[in-house]
Scaffold this active site. Structure first.
Site, short mmCIF file in Angstrom:
data_model
loop_
_atom_site.label_atom_id
_atom_site.label_comp_id
_atom_site.label_asym_id
_atom_site.label_seq_id
_atom_site.Cartn_x
_atom_site.Cartn_y
_atom_site.Cartn_z
CG LEU A 142 -34.88 -20.82 -51.90
CD1 LEU A 142 -35.16 -19.33 -51.75
CD2 LEU A 142 -33.42 -21.12 -51.58
CG ASP A 143 -35.45 -25.95 -46.55
OD1 ASP A 143 -35.57 -26.78 -47.46
OD2 ASP A 143 -34.62 -26.05 -45.63
CG MET A 144 -42.92 -23.03 -46.16
SD MET A 144 -44.34 -23.95 -45.54
CE MET A 144 -43.81 -24.30 -43.87
#
Length: 556
Positions: free
Chosen positions: A403-405
């Site tokens: 997942l994106d940060m």
């Protein structure tokens, strides 16, 4: 002098203690005031004509532009600002309001213009040769005969192969059926057939060589000249690029100069991004250093219609680009104390992973927002490192998906190589079901739909993505509206593919929902967080083969 005084009283506004970190910032109040004044000018000005695509009354090709403002202090300690535009405006480099370029390629009788005209003339000559009737006739005749030759030679070669196999079979049969004397006589017949076949095949080759040679010689009269002209054009083009790269001389506060060729040391001029040095930020700093203006704060904003590939929203602030500007601004801002680069700070400090499920094969965790899935260049703390520390006997690649940060939600990790391979194949075969909840900054009128926009990385401004039908990878998302409230829309996203920033791009791009996710600091506006959450994850257990379904409701 392009120094502008603020039209309102700014004496009570506190100046920033450090200069703006240009690649990630929140605009200072003075930058916002300067931007408001410039935007009012852009609405009403009659100094130039340019079609920004804002209304239907403008003429010419539609092209939105990036503008920049730099708050400065002059030698009399007065606070004001200067402004610039990225690239040219209305086919001109010189304007009443905007500072000049670092190097003016549009100056009359410049070396650039003269060389550009030479290159254009070479291109016209090449075009004329390539459209010459005699050349086209010769090319067609040679191509046709060459195709005939290839086909004929291939057919004869295949026939020879068949005949050779047939002779081999006849030879083997003769050994058992004929006497020694008759076999030797028969062998001589086969050898003679073989020699005749080779002779015939050689004659075929010689025939086509004889037929094609005059056609090729006639064609070479044109192709040799075209090749030489193309080589000359390429050589002159590289020389011109090298010349231009040396003309862009960038100053810093210490009056040290470096040109593009020096700043992009190690890159050939052909690999330096087009338009390097023409962005607003370098223009502003160059003018400030040339005229002894002290830089206080800086911001850049977009004005006009968004490009088809990128996401640029009208009036919205944006950081400086990485590919073109980072090497330049690193030099220009040397010695100036700047705000801290937030990308060097670990936003996961004080945050914990929540274990949703765990057995001998896998672990499902809830990742908070602003928490890396895997270690970054500057920050090692991540889901990967935390899980490795937490589970001592874990082995294999561990991470299956990311997942994106900035995105919160569910992640499944494998405890061993076999489990990783099994679940990874489910992701590859698209049998894993994922659902995201997002809050969009606007009202979506449709109830549901599907978005197909191929994506690739923006090579000049990583990690931003571009919509690209030529080189982009397929990216598909289905969506449905859950709630509309207070001018916002809550939706569920169902990503069919898993490209980088897919949901963020599909939400914000004008060919998608044209409504960014709240808090998207790359494709929308900053907020307290990115309102994107991976709430549902379904897959098959690698050993029990049971369907596993996990849900974690979004906290917004």
């Amino acid at each position: 002098m392009f120094f502008q005084y603020f039209s309102c009283d700014i004496h009570k506004i506190e100046l920033p203690k450090k200069f703006t970190f240009p690649f990630y910032y929140e605009p200072h109040k003075l930058c916002k005031l300067a931007t408001t004044e410039i935007q009012e000018y852009l609405k009403t000005q009659t100094d130039f004509k340019h079609n920004f695509g804002i209304n239907n009354t403008e003429e010419g090709i539609v092209s939105g532009k990036m503008f920049g403002v730099l708050v400065v202090q002059n030698q009399e300690n007065e606070i004001g600002y200067i402004t610039a535009v990225s690239g040219k405006l209305g086919d001109k480099n010189k304007h009443k309001m905007f500072v000049p370029p670092v190097y003016d390629m549009l100056a009359e009788d410049s070396f650039f213009f003269n060389e550009k005209e030479t290159l254009n003339n070479i291109s016209l000559t090449i075009e004329a040769l390539e459209e010459n009737t005699e050349y086209l006739t010769a090319l067609k005749k040679y191509t046709t005969e060459k195709e005939k030759a290839v086909t004929d030679i291939q057919e004869k070669k295949e026939a020879n192969t068949v005949a050779k196999k047939n002779r081999a079979l006849r030879r083997e049969k003769a050994i058992t059926e004929l006497s020694t004397e008759d076999y030797l006589e028969f062998k001589n017949i086969l050898d003679k057939e073989s020699l005749e076949a080779k002779h015939f095949f050689n004659n075929v080759n010689r025939y086509w060589e004889h037929t094609l040679k005059p056609l090729e010689e006639k064609l070479l009269v044109f192709t040799n000249e075209i090749t030489l002209l193309k080589e000359k054009r390429k050589s002159k083009s590289i020389a011109l690029q090298q010349y231009i790269s040396e003309q862009y001389q960038f100053l810093n506060s210490k009056k040290e100069r470096k040109n593009i060729a020096q700043l992009f040391n190690g890159n050939s001029v052909q690999n330096i991004p087009a338009g390097t040095g023409e962005c607003a930020a370098p223009k502003l700093l160059q003018y400030a250093f040339l005229h002894d203006l002290k830089p206080i704060a800086m911001a850049e904003f977009w004005w006009g219609k968004s490009p088809n590939k990128e996401i640029r929203k009208h009036k919205q602030f944006y950081p400086a680009c990485q590919g073109k500007c980072k090497p330049i601004l690193t030099h220009m801002l040397a010695g100036i104390e700047m705000d801290t680069n937030p990308l060097l700070e670990n936003p996961a400090v004080g945050k914990e992973l929540e274990t949703i499920f765990e057995d001998d094969e896998l672990i499902v965790v809830y990742k908070p927002n602003e928490f890396l899935s895997v270690p970054g260049i500057n920050i090692q703390d991540s889901v990967f490192t935390r899980i490795k520390q937490q589970i001592k006997d874990i082995s294999g690649p561990i991470i299956i998906h990311r997942l994106d940060m900035a995105t919160s939600g569910l992640l499944v990790l494998a405890k061993n190589k076999e489990a990783h391979k099994n679940i990874q194949s489910q992701f590859i075969n698209k049998t894993v079901k994922k659902r995201y909840t997002a809050l969009l900054d606007g009202i979506i009128t449709d109830e549901k739909g599907t978005i197909n926009l191929p994506l690739r990385v923006d090579l000049d401004d990583r990690p931003r993505q571009l919509v690209c039908y030529e080189y982009g990878k397929p990216a598909k998302t289905t969506w449905e509206v859950i709630e509309r409230k207070n001018g916002k829309t809550k939706v569920h996203f169902y990503p069919i593919s898993g490209r980088t920033h897919q949901l963020r791009m599909h939400a914000s791009h004008n060919l998608g929902l044209n409504t960014p996710i709240i808090g998207d600091d790359l494709y929308g506006k900053k907020s307290d967080r990115l309102y994107l959450h991976a709430d549902t994850l379904e897959f098959t257990h690698p050993t029990t083969k049971q369907k596993m379904s996990f849900h974690k409701k979004a906290g917004f």
